[in-house]
Design a protein around this motif. Structure first.
Motif, PDB file in Angstrom:
ATOM      1  N   LEU A  27       0.741  -1.289  -0.118  1.00  0.00           N
ATOM      2  CA  LEU A  27       0.112   0.072   0.178  1.00  0.00           C
ATOM      3  C   LEU A  27       0.897   1.397  -0.104  1.00  0.00           C
ATOM      4  CD1 LEU A  27      -3.130  -0.933   2.502  1.00  0.00           C
ATOM      5  CD2 LEU A  27      -3.004  -0.804  -0.010  1.00  0.00           C
ATOM      6  N   ASP A  98     -11.631  -1.489   4.618  1.00  0.00           N
ATOM      7  CA  ASP A  98     -10.422  -0.943   3.645  1.00  0.00           C
ATOM      8  C   ASP A  98     -10.150  -1.906   2.618  1.00  0.00           C
ATOM      9  OD1 ASP A  98      -8.667   1.128   3.054  1.00  0.00           O
ATOM     10  OD2 ASP A  98      -7.304   0.547   4.235  1.00  0.00           O
ATOM     11  N   HIS A 100     -10.637  -1.501  -0.405  1.00  0.00           N
ATOM     12  CA  HIS A 100     -10.588  -0.831  -1.746  1.00  0.00           C
ATOM     13  C   HIS A 100      -9.156  -0.249  -1.697  1.00  0.00           C
ATOM     14  CE1 HIS A 100     -14.646  -2.146  -2.803  1.00  0.00           C
ATOM     15  NE2 HIS A 100     -14.470  -1.435  -3.772  1.00  0.00           N
ATOM     16  N   SER A 101      -8.492  -0.140  -0.804  1.00  0.00           N
ATOM     17  CA  SER A 101      -7.012   0.465  -0.756  1.00  0.00           C
ATOM     18  C   SER A 101      -6.349  -0.317  -1.751  1.00  0.00           C
ATOM     19  CB  SER A 101      -6.569   0.729   0.649  1.00  0.00           C
ATOM     20  OG  SER A 101      -7.038   1.695   1.551  1.00  0.00           O
ATOM     21  N   HIS A 105      -4.420   0.740  -5.448  1.00  0.00           N
ATOM     22  CA  HIS A 105      -3.009   0.588  -5.418  1.00  0.00           C
ATOM     23  C   HIS A 105      -2.536  -0.649  -6.230  1.00  0.00           C
ATOM     24  CE1 HIS A 105      -3.289   3.262  -1.939  1.00  0.00           C
ATOM     25  NE2 HIS A 105      -1.933   3.564  -2.224  1.00  0.00           N
ATOM     26  N   GLU A 154     -13.777   3.505  -3.640  1.00  0.00           N
ATOM     27  CA  GLU A 154     -12.465   4.049  -4.051  1.00  0.00           C
ATOM     28  C   GLU A 154     -11.854   5.277  -3.587  1.00  0.00           C
ATOM     29  OE1 GLU A 154     -10.752   3.073  -7.741  1.00  0.00           O
ATOM     30  OE2 GLU A 154     -11.955   1.004  -8.260  1.00  0.00           O
ATOM     31  N   ALA A 157     -11.510   5.032   0.058  1.00  0.00           N
ATOM     32  CA  ALA A 157      -9.862   4.557   0.348  1.00  0.00           C
ATOM     33  C   ALA A 157      -8.990   5.420   0.056  1.00  0.00           C
ATOM     34  CB  ALA A 157     -10.072   3.225  -0.514  1.00  0.00           C
ATOM     35  N   ALA A 158      -9.219   6.460  -0.857  1.00  0.00           N
ATOM     36  CA  ALA A 158      -7.972   7.037  -1.351  1.00  0.00           C
ATOM     37  C   ALA A 158      -7.750   8.117  -0.004  1.00  0.00           C
ATOM     38  CB  ALA A 158      -8.310   7.882  -2.430  1.00  0.00           C
ATOM     39  N   ARG A 160      -6.171   9.124   3.060  1.00  0.00           N
ATOM     40  CA  ARG A 160      -5.236   8.499   4.142  1.00  0.00           C
ATOM     41  C   ARG A 160      -4.477   9.559   4.663  1.00  0.00           C
ATOM     42  NH1 ARG A 160      -3.340   3.347   4.473  1.00  0.00           N
ATOM     43  NH2 ARG A 160      -4.758   2.601   2.506  1.00  0.00           N
ATOM     44  N   THR A 167      -7.458   8.354  10.015  1.00  0.00           N
ATOM     45  CA  THR A 167      -7.816   7.941   8.594  1.00  0.00           C
ATOM     46  C   THR A 167      -9.412   7.369   8.682  1.00  0.00           C
ATOM     47  OG1 THR A 167      -5.727   7.476   7.901  1.00  0.00           O
ATOM     48  CG2 THR A 167      -7.395   6.494   6.802  1.00  0.00           C
ATOM     49  N   ARG A 171     -12.572   9.072   6.528  1.00  0.00           N
ATOM     50  CA  ARG A 171     -13.535   8.213   5.567  1.00  0.00           C
ATOM     51  C   ARG A 171     -14.689   8.290   5.913  1.00  0.00           C
ATOM     52  NH1 ARG A 171      -8.886   3.027   5.001  1.00  0.00           N
ATOM     53  NH2 ARG A 171      -7.486   4.385   3.313  1.00  0.00           N
TER      54      ARG A 171
END
Length: 207
Positions: A27, A98, A100-101, A105, A154, A157-158, A160, A167, A171
């Motif tokens: 990640l 999490d 979709h992280s 990536h 997504e 998930a972006a 961060r 985080t 989110r």
């Protein structure tokens, strides 16, 4: 406990450590070498290669585990009798998990297996059902589509920051903004929703 079962317990523990380390490493840098995973996990490179033949094999395992977790959450949402609660609870649970992280990536960095493809098709069916029930509840904004959902997840998930707890809070904050935007009564969304090919192109074009 027999010696054999003890070895199996230790092997399972080592595998969990490796997967946790791999998630953290990739990640942060999807191009990191597999040796960085062994170093983060505190295991020898030979121990890692006994479990995973190469980096692509390890990436597949990470993403497939995430896909299976996604489907578990979707199946739980399908059991919720209230269509809108199922939809919003599903989004919140996936964001918290999490998964979709990994998509953001790692999509396109390996070739999916047939098992992964089958689970992906299953996820599509589950999410379509969740969205359709939200639509039938009368609370989903006109024009919202099943193919919007992957991009919504997504986007969350972006988000961060260095602190993991912060985080999670951020989110959830922005998911609440998005859910309000998906709720009726609101105007029709601009433009058509993503086509299936647009939603999935990264998985079909290994880099």
């Amino acid at each position: 406990m027999t010696a054999l079962s003890g070895r199996r317990v230790q092997a399972a523990r080592n595998d969990g450590v490796i997967l946790t380390a791999a998630r953290e490493v990739f990640l942060a840098d999807p191009k990191a070498p597999i040796a960085a995973v062994a170093e983060r996990a505190g295991v020898g490179i030979s121990a890692l290669y006994r479990r995973y033949a190469n980096k692509e094999d390890l990436l597949r395992r990470l993403c497939h585990d995430g896909l299976r977790r996604f489907n578990e959450i979707a199946e739980a949402a399908a059991a919720e009798p209230d269509g809108w609660a199922a939809f919003t609870g599903f989004l919140a649970d996936v964001v918290d998990a999490d998964v979709h992280s990994l998509t953001v990536h790692l999509a396109g960095t390996f070739t999916p297996t047939e098992d992964m493809a089958a689970d992906a098709r299953r996820s599509g069916v589950l999410v379509a059902g969740i969205v359709e029930r939200a639509r039938h509840s009368g609370r989903l904004r006109p024009g919202a589509d099943v193919n919007d959902i992957g991009f919504v997840l997504e986007a969350c998930a972006a988000i961060r920051v260095p602190d993991a707890d912060r985080t999670r809070v951020l989110r959830r904050r922005y998911l609440a903004v998005i859910v309000d935007g998906l709720a009726a009564p609101a105007g029709t969304l601009p433009g058509p929703p993503p086509a299936e090919a647009e939603a999935n192109w990264r998985w079909r074009r290994p880099r």
